[in-house]
Design a protein around this motif. Sequence first.
Motif, PDB file in Angstrom:
ATOM      1  N   LEU A 134      -6.298  -5.213  -3.456  1.00 22.38           N
ATOM      2  CA  LEU A 134      -5.142  -5.743  -4.182  1.00 22.38           C
ATOM      3  C   LEU A 134      -5.444  -7.092  -4.815  1.00 22.38           C
ATOM      4  CD1 LEU A 134      -2.142  -4.853  -1.832  1.00 22.38           C
ATOM      5  CD2 LEU A 134      -2.802  -3.724  -3.953  1.00 22.38           C
ATOM      6  N   ARG A 135      -6.160  -7.948  -4.111  1.00 18.94           N
ATOM      7  CA  ARG A 135      -6.407  -9.285  -4.648  1.00 18.94           C
ATOM      8  C   ARG A 135      -7.644  -9.353  -5.535  1.00 18.94           C
ATOM      9  NH1 ARG A 135      -9.882 -12.576  -1.660  1.00 18.94           N
ATOM     10  NH2 ARG A 135     -10.909 -11.521   0.076  1.00 18.94           N
ATOM     11  N   SER A 136      -8.518  -8.337  -5.443  1.00 16.39           N
ATOM     12  CA  SER A 136      -9.701  -8.346  -6.307  1.00 16.39           C
ATOM     13  C   SER A 136      -9.364  -7.942  -7.730  1.00 16.39           C
ATOM     14  CB  SER A 136     -10.776  -7.410  -5.750  1.00 16.39           C
ATOM     15  OG  SER A 136     -10.317  -6.067  -5.738  1.00 16.39           O
TER      16      SER A 136
ATOM     17  N   SER B 249       6.880  -9.196 -12.306  1.00 15.72           N
ATOM     18  CA  SER B 249       7.175  -9.325 -10.876  1.00 15.72           C
ATOM     19  C   SER B 249       6.320  -8.372 -10.053  1.00 15.72           C
ATOM     20  CB  SER B 249       8.663  -9.047 -10.625  1.00 15.72           C
ATOM     21  OG  SER B 249       9.476  -9.987 -11.289  1.00 15.72           O
ATOM     22  N   GLY B 250       6.121  -7.166 -10.573  1.00 18.91           N
ATOM     23  CA  GLY B 250       5.287  -6.189  -9.867  1.00 18.91           C
ATOM     24  C   GLY B 250       3.848  -6.635  -9.770  1.00 18.91           C
ATOM     25  N   ALA B 251       3.319  -7.245 -10.832  1.00 20.01           N
ATOM     26  CA  ALA B 251       1.934  -7.724 -10.810  1.00 20.01           C
ATOM     27  C   ALA B 251       1.757  -8.836  -9.779  1.00 20.01           C
ATOM     28  CB  ALA B 251       1.533  -8.218 -12.201  1.00 20.01           C
ATOM     29  N   ILE B 252       2.717  -9.754  -9.718  1.00 14.42           N
ATOM     30  CA  ILE B 252       2.643 -10.831  -8.729  1.00 14.42           C
ATOM     31  C   ILE B 252       2.784 -10.265  -7.324  1.00 14.42           C
ATOM     32  CG2 ILE B 252       3.787 -12.925  -7.911  1.00 14.42           C
ATOM     33  CD1 ILE B 252       4.571 -13.488 -10.819  1.00 14.42           C
ATOM     34  N   PHE B 253       3.682  -9.289  -7.142  1.00 17.98           N
ATOM     35  CA  PHE B 253       3.886  -8.664  -5.838  1.00 17.98           C
ATOM     36  C   PHE B 253       2.593  -8.034  -5.313  1.00 17.98           C
ATOM     37  CE2 PHE B 253       4.679  -4.371  -4.032  1.00 17.98           C
ATOM     38  CZ  PHE B 253       5.002  -4.766  -2.743  1.00 17.98           C
ATOM     39  N   LEU B 254       1.912  -7.271  -6.146  1.00 21.20           N
ATOM     40  CA  LEU B 254       0.684  -6.603  -5.699  1.00 21.20           C
ATOM     41  C   LEU B 254      -0.406  -7.618  -5.358  1.00 21.20           C
ATOM     42  CD1 LEU B 254       0.574  -3.639  -8.245  1.00 21.20           C
ATOM     43  CD2 LEU B 254       1.129  -3.519  -5.810  1.00 21.20           C
ATOM     44  N   THR B 255      -0.570  -8.617  -6.222  1.00 21.61           N
ATOM     45  CA  THR B 255      -1.604  -9.627  -5.966  1.00 21.61           C
ATOM     46  C   THR B 255      -1.302 -10.426  -4.706  1.00 21.61           C
ATOM     47  OG1 THR B 255      -1.967  -9.816  -8.360  1.00 21.61           O
ATOM     48  CG2 THR B 255      -2.857 -11.571  -6.979  1.00 21.61           C
ATOM     49  N   GLU B 256      -0.030 -10.813  -4.543  1.00 18.65           N
ATOM     50  CA  GLU B 256       0.334 -11.624  -3.381  1.00 18.65           C
ATOM     51  C   GLU B 256       0.294 -10.836  -2.084  1.00 18.65           C
ATOM     52  OE1 GLU B 256       0.598 -14.940  -3.356  1.00 18.65           O
ATOM     53  OE2 GLU B 256      -0.158 -14.538  -5.363  1.00 18.65           O
ATOM     54  N   THR B 257       0.562  -9.540  -2.133  1.00 16.67           N
ATOM     55  CA  THR B 257       0.433  -8.737  -0.915  1.00 16.67           C
ATOM     56  C   THR B 257      -0.995  -8.803  -0.395  1.00 16.67           C
ATOM     57  OG1 THR B 257       2.201  -7.228  -1.622  1.00 16.67           O
ATOM     58  CG2 THR B 257       0.686  -6.427   0.065  1.00 16.67           C
ATOM     59  N   GLY B 258      -1.972  -8.694  -1.293  1.00 14.94           N
ATOM     60  CA  GLY B 258      -3.368  -8.788  -0.880  1.00 14.94           C
ATOM     61  C   GLY B 258      -3.756 -10.181  -0.449  1.00 14.94           C
TER      62      GLY B 258
END
Length: 447
Positions: free
Chosen positions: A296-298, A320-329
Motif C-alpha cells: 500500500l505504501r510503496s 480521499s481514497g488515495a490518501i486512505f490507501l497510502t495511510e493504511t500502509g
Amino acid sequence: MTVIDANRMHEIETRYPEYFHRSFRQRFGGLMIVIATLLYSLYAVWFFDLPKLFAEAHWERVGIYLSQWISYDVQPEFRIENDGSIEVRYPRFSPLGDNPHPDWLVNNPDGSISVSVSGASRTVTVSKNETIVTANGISVPVDVSSGAPKVVGPVPAWMTVYDDNVLADLGFAGDVSISVDRVKIRKRFIGWANFIFDTQSSFFDKPAGEVVSLIVSGPRIKPDQSNLSLALDDIWNNSEWQHGDVWTKLFQTIVMAFLGTLLGSLAAFPLAFMAARNITPNRFLNQILKRFFDFLRSVDMLIWALFLTRAFGPGPLAGSGAIFLTETGTLGKLYSEGLENIDNKPREGIQSTGAQTVLVHRYGIMPQIVPVIVSQTLYQWESNVRGATIIGAVGAGGIGLKLWEAMRTNANWENVAYMVILILIVVFLFDAASNALRHRLMGTKAH
C-alpha cells in the motif's frame, strides 16, 4: 615531566587496545566517506550533465515569472487609421474595465498620444508618422510612414529590429511593439488588479472610503439586496480571482486530508495488532499483513489517485481514497513497529492476574503505544494536507486542480501566487495545530 617505560607502555596498550590498535575502518572511515561523497558528486554531475543543463537553462524566465506573481499588466493597442487618427483599444478583459480613461495616457493637441510606461523616464509618443520611445536617458524615433518601421539613428541595445516590427524592452516596466499600422504597449503595475471587486461589480474602481460609506449608510444599489450582501456576493463571485471557487477547493483539500488520514488510521490500528509479532504469535499472518502494508505504501499516493480517478471520476472522493490507501500502509507499519518495541513487563503483569485480552491490551499496551499513535497520526495528517494539493493536479479534486489549471495557461501567475500563499498559510496553521494537539495529548511542553 613523567617518563613511561616500555613495560608500563605495554601494560597501557594491553589495557586499552581500542586506542592503540584501531582498525582500518576506524582510522580511515571518515576519509573514505569524504572521498566516496566527492566521487558520487562527480558522478552525479556527469550523469545529469549539469554544466550543459545550467548553460542551456532559461534563467531569464525566473525573473519574468516572479515579476508576474506580484504584478499585472495593461496592454493598450494604438491603431493608426488611414485618415491619420489614432484609435485606442484594450483587450476584452482589461483590468481597467470596459471604459478605461487612465491618467497615464494623454491625448496631445497635435493628435498624438503620449503614454507614461514608467513615470517620465520611460514614455512612448504615438503619432501618424512616427513613434518616439524614450528610455535610459535617450529618445529613439521609429518612422512608420513607409512600408516597414525604421529606427531613425543608431539602434540602442534595449531595442530589437525585425522585418515588420520593432520591439523595445523597457525592463520590468513593460515593453513596446511597433509596426506600421499599430503600436502595442505592455505597462506593468505592482500588485494584484481587482482582487476585491472585479470590473463587473457595482463597487469597481471606487475609493475604499466610498465603498465603506455605501456599505454602512449609503442608498441601496439593488433594491432587493443590501449593499453589504451585494459587496460580499461580488467578492465571493469575483470572476478574475474566483475567491468562492478557490476557497471551496481549499476546503475540499483539507477535508480530503482529514478524511483519508482518519480512515487510514482506523483501518491500520487493528491490523497493526495482528501484524505485531509479540501481540499475535502467527508468523504467517504477521508477514502477510506487513507485506500488505509495504504494498500500500510503496505505490505512491499520486498513482493511487490516478487509479481511483479512472474508477470514480474526478473529484475529492478519489483524493480521499488515495490518501486512505497510502495511510493504511504507512500508519500500519508505524503502529506495528511501535507495538513490537513496547516493554512486555506491564503486559505480563496484567496477564498474571487473569485479566481478559481486551483489558491486557487496554492497560498493558495502550499507555505505551498511544504517544506513538498520536504523534505519527498527527504528523501524517499535517503531511497529507500538502499531499492532497499534489494529487489534486491529476483530477482528484481540491485546490491542486485549480492550481494546475492556472499554471497551464502560463498567463495567470498572480492567481498561482494567490493559491500558493493560501496553501502555505493552511500548512503553517495545520503544523502549529498539530504540534499543539500532540503536546497536549502527550502531556509535554511545546518548545
